[in-house]
Design a protein around this motif. Sequence first.
Motif, PDB file in Angstrom:
ATOM      1  N   ARG A 113      57.339  19.046  57.657  1.00 18.09           N
ATOM      2  CA  ARG A 113      58.048  20.315  57.676  1.00 18.09           C
ATOM      3  C   ARG A 113      57.332  21.360  56.825  1.00 18.09           C
ATOM      4  O   ARG A 113      57.008  21.127  55.665  1.00 18.09           O
ATOM      5  CB  ARG A 113      59.470  20.160  57.146  1.00 18.09           C
ATOM      6  N   SER A 114      57.130  22.530  57.396  1.00 17.55           N
ATOM      7  CA  SER A 114      56.454  23.613  56.685  1.00 17.55           C
ATOM      8  C   SER A 114      57.218  24.060  55.445  1.00 17.55           C
ATOM      9  O   SER A 114      56.621  24.363  54.406  1.00 17.55           O
ATOM     10  CB  SER A 114      56.265  24.816  57.622  1.00 17.55           C
ATOM     11  N   GLU A 115      58.546  24.082  55.545  1.00 17.33           N
ATOM     12  CA  GLU A 115      59.337  24.532  54.391  1.00 17.33           C
ATOM     13  C   GLU A 115      59.243  23.567  53.221  1.00 17.33           C
ATOM     14  O   GLU A 115      59.315  23.977  52.054  1.00 17.33           O
ATOM     15  CB  GLU A 115      60.810  24.750  54.785  1.00 17.33           C
ATOM     16  N   LYS A 116      59.044  22.270  53.522  1.00 23.48           N
ATOM     17  CA  LYS A 116      58.890  21.290  52.456  1.00 23.48           C
ATOM     18  C   LYS A 116      57.541  21.461  51.757  1.00 23.48           C
ATOM     19  O   LYS A 116      57.434  21.303  50.540  1.00 23.48           O
ATOM     20  CB  LYS A 116      59.023  19.877  53.015  1.00 23.48           C
ATOM     21  N   LEU A 117      56.505  21.775  52.538  1.00 17.50           N
ATOM     22  CA  LEU A 117      55.208  22.051  51.928  1.00 17.50           C
ATOM     23  C   LEU A 117      55.288  23.294  51.043  1.00 17.50           C
ATOM     24  O   LEU A 117      54.698  23.348  49.959  1.00 17.50           O
ATOM     25  CB  LEU A 117      54.152  22.253  53.013  1.00 17.50           C
TER      26      LEU A 117
END
Length: 220
Positions: A85-89
């Motif tokens: 997930r991009s938001e987790k990165l």
Amino acid sequence: MKGATTMSAKKWTILFVCLILFCLLFIAGTNFFVDPYGYFGAQNGENYTMDENDYLREQKAQHIRQHADEYDAYLVGGSRAGGIRSEKLSELDGYRYYNCWLLSGNFEDYYEYSKFIIETAHPKKLLLHISTSEIAQFDREAKGDIYEIPAVISGKSKTAETFKYLFKNLSTSYETLTDTEPRYPVTQSGERNLSKYYGFYKEHLDAQEYYNHLMKDMVD
């Protein structure tokens, strides 16, 4: 009599040419509007209805080219990278990420897309996700059209590529029109839609059966 024969021959020649032109226009028009590979809809970089059966390599390249100012960092990898997930990165380092995962990606894909991203988007960070699948097969393009590196990245003729998709076999467009299978479009930030895998897991809790499904023996 001779003049009449000549006129008749000219008439049939014109009719034949018109028929050929009509057929070509019909094929091109059908493929353009049905867009079975998602190629034409991907040109603005904002088609977020495409899924793994479409030409996502083109969509991702166009999205990066036209929306580079929306991201600081990029993740490049194969199918497994799509689940990140991009938001987790972003929570880790504060950068705005785009997930540029590629279906059945290999090292050639990673090199070409990484080079394209660096030259086009000038990212602050570029992450490369590598798994074991990359060594299994180098020539991914032999798997089909949606695995080819698009012209916007390879530098090949964009005109030739466009004509290629305009004049595809109409059977593909027909299959698209009659397809009733559910679609799982990717997210705007590029991540893979895993809904079908989660759904399958809920219905089949047997570990081995789910493993086979996840490894695409039963789905892809």
